[in-house]
Motif scaffolding. Structure first.
Motif, PDB file in Angstrom:
ATOM      1  N   GLU A   1       0.833  -1.206   0.000  1.00 59.61           N
ATOM      2  CA  GLU A   1       0.000   0.000   0.000  1.00 59.61           C
ATOM      3  C   GLU A   1       0.867   1.256   0.000  1.00 59.61           C
ATOM      4  O   GLU A   1       0.554   2.236  -0.678  1.00 59.61           O
ATOM      5  CB  GLU A   1      -0.945   0.008   1.205  1.00 59.61           C
ATOM      6  CG  GLU A   1      -2.095  -0.972   1.058  1.00 59.61           C
ATOM      7  CD  GLU A   1      -2.960  -1.108   2.305  1.00 59.61           C
ATOM      8  OE1 GLU A   1      -2.489  -0.730   3.415  1.00 59.61           O
ATOM      9  OE2 GLU A   1      -4.092  -1.590   2.175  1.00 59.61           O
TER      10      GLU A   1
ATOM     11  N   GLU B   1       2.215   1.668  -3.457  1.00 59.16           N
ATOM     12  CA  GLU B   1       1.158   2.141  -4.360  1.00 59.16           C
ATOM     13  C   GLU B   1       0.896   3.628  -4.144  1.00 59.16           C
ATOM     14  O   GLU B   1       0.731   4.385  -5.099  1.00 59.16           O
ATOM     15  CB  GLU B   1      -0.119   1.322  -4.133  1.00 59.16           C
ATOM     16  CG  GLU B   1      -1.224   1.619  -5.120  1.00 59.16           C
ATOM     17  CD  GLU B   1      -2.178   2.715  -4.680  1.00 59.16           C
ATOM     18  OE1 GLU B   1      -2.832   3.331  -5.544  1.00 59.16           O
ATOM     19  OE2 GLU B   1      -2.260   2.983  -3.471  1.00 59.16           O
TER      20      GLU B   1
ATOM     21  N   TRP C   1       2.371   2.698 -11.347  1.00 59.34           N
ATOM     22  CA  TRP C   1       1.242   2.790 -10.419  1.00 59.34           C
ATOM     23  C   TRP C   1       0.242   1.655 -10.660  1.00 59.34           C
ATOM     24  O   TRP C   1      -0.249   1.048  -9.717  1.00 59.34           O
ATOM     25  CB  TRP C   1       0.533   4.143 -10.544  1.00 59.34           C
ATOM     26  CG  TRP C   1      -0.739   4.147  -9.761  1.00 59.34           C
ATOM     27  CD1 TRP C   1      -0.861   4.275  -8.411  1.00 59.34           C
ATOM     28  CD2 TRP C   1      -2.059   3.962 -10.275  1.00 59.34           C
ATOM     29  NE1 TRP C   1      -2.177   4.182  -8.044  1.00 59.34           N
ATOM     30  CE2 TRP C   1      -2.934   3.988  -9.177  1.00 59.34           C
ATOM     31  CE3 TRP C   1      -2.570   3.767 -11.545  1.00 59.34           C
ATOM     32  CZ2 TRP C   1      -4.303   3.834  -9.323  1.00 59.34           C
ATOM     33  CZ3 TRP C   1      -3.941   3.615 -11.696  1.00 59.34           C
ATOM     34  CH2 TRP C   1      -4.787   3.652 -10.584  1.00 59.34           C
TER      35      TRP C   1
ATOM     36  N   ALA D   1       1.557  -1.434  -9.154  1.00 55.10           N
ATOM     37  CA  ALA D   1       1.489  -1.367  -7.691  1.00 55.10           C
ATOM     38  C   ALA D   1       0.049  -1.528  -7.212  1.00 55.10           C
ATOM     39  O   ALA D   1      -0.213  -2.221  -6.225  1.00 55.10           O
ATOM     40  CB  ALA D   1       2.084  -0.043  -7.195  1.00 55.10           C
ATOM     41  N   TYR D   2      -0.872  -0.909  -7.924  1.00 52.17           N
ATOM     42  CA  TYR D   2      -2.289  -1.006  -7.554  1.00 52.17           C
ATOM     43  C   TYR D   2      -2.776  -2.451  -7.700  1.00 52.17           C
ATOM     44  O   TYR D   2      -3.470  -2.980  -6.821  1.00 52.17           O
ATOM     45  CB  TYR D   2      -3.121  -0.068  -8.438  1.00 52.17           C
ATOM     46  CG  TYR D   2      -4.589  -0.080  -8.112  1.00 52.17           C
ATOM     47  CD1 TYR D   2      -5.079   0.650  -7.030  1.00 52.17           C
ATOM     48  CD2 TYR D   2      -5.492  -0.824  -8.867  1.00 52.17           C
ATOM     49  CE1 TYR D   2      -6.428   0.634  -6.713  1.00 52.17           C
ATOM     50  CE2 TYR D   2      -6.835  -0.842  -8.559  1.00 52.17           C
ATOM     51  CZ  TYR D   2      -7.305  -0.115  -7.487  1.00 52.17           C
ATOM     52  OH  TYR D   2      -8.632  -0.143  -7.180  1.00 52.17           O
TER      53      TYR D   2
ATOM     54  N   VAL E   1      -1.486  -4.512  -4.793  1.00 52.27           N
ATOM     55  CA  VAL E   1      -2.245  -4.251  -3.562  1.00 52.27           C
ATOM     56  C   VAL E   1      -3.598  -4.956  -3.625  1.00 52.27           C
ATOM     57  O   VAL E   1      -4.013  -5.612  -2.660  1.00 52.27           O
ATOM     58  CB  VAL E   1      -2.428  -2.734  -3.326  1.00 52.27           C
ATOM     59  CG1 VAL E   1      -3.466  -2.459  -2.254  1.00 52.27           C
ATOM     60  CG2 VAL E   1      -1.099  -2.092  -2.944  1.00 52.27           C
TER      61      VAL E   1
END
Length: 150
Positions: free
Chosen positions: A18, A21, A104, A107-108, A111
């Motif tokens: 998190e 992200e 991003w 990373a999203y 998560v």
């Protein structure tokens, strides 16, 4: 209880994901701002160039000296160079923005995947606990029935 433990053990991993992200989202916002700024500067330069070129029409109709014409051409060439460099700058910032968007998105997705895994582990732990409770209740009910029949 083992499944609940798995969910709890993943909590630090989820926290780190998190944080990564969030940092990627901030970077994405930064690069979006850079693209907006570069685009605005390019627009300003192009507007200034258009205004400067319109001076040619105004002054040219009145007649101009060779010196004025040379200065005009020199400055117009400098403006063209500045516009070209700003376009290159915009492309560079757009490339950075695209890379930041990709980072991003990855990373999203990480998560979200971890959150789903933690939820699955928590659901499994809850189901195990429900089964244990049901088994205990059944055993208790059977004991009570046996006691009542004795």
């Amino acid at each position: 209880m083992a499944s609940g433990g798995r969910a709890a053990r993943l909590a630090p991993v989820v926290d780190m994901a998190e944080s990564a992200e969030k940092a990627a989202a901030q970077r994405l916002g930064h690069f979006q701002g850079q693209v907006n700024l570069a685009n605005s500067k390019l627009g300003d330069l192009e507007n200034f160039r258009a205004e400067y070129q319109s001076q040619w029409v105004d002054r040219g109709s009145q007649g101009v000296s060779g010196q004025w014409l040379r200065s005009y051409q020199y400055f117009l060439n400098q403006l063209e160079t500045a516009v070209s460099q700003q376009r290159q700058s915009l492309v560079w910032h757009e490339n950075n923005l695209n890379k930041a968007r990709e980072t991003w998105q990855q990373a999203y997705a990480r998560v979200e995947g971890l959150r789903k895994l933690v939820q699955r582990y928590a659901d499994e732990a809850r189901q195990l606990e429900d089964k244990r409770e049901q088994k205990l209740m059944d055993e208790l009910s059977q004991r009570l029935q046996r006691r009542d029949t004795l």
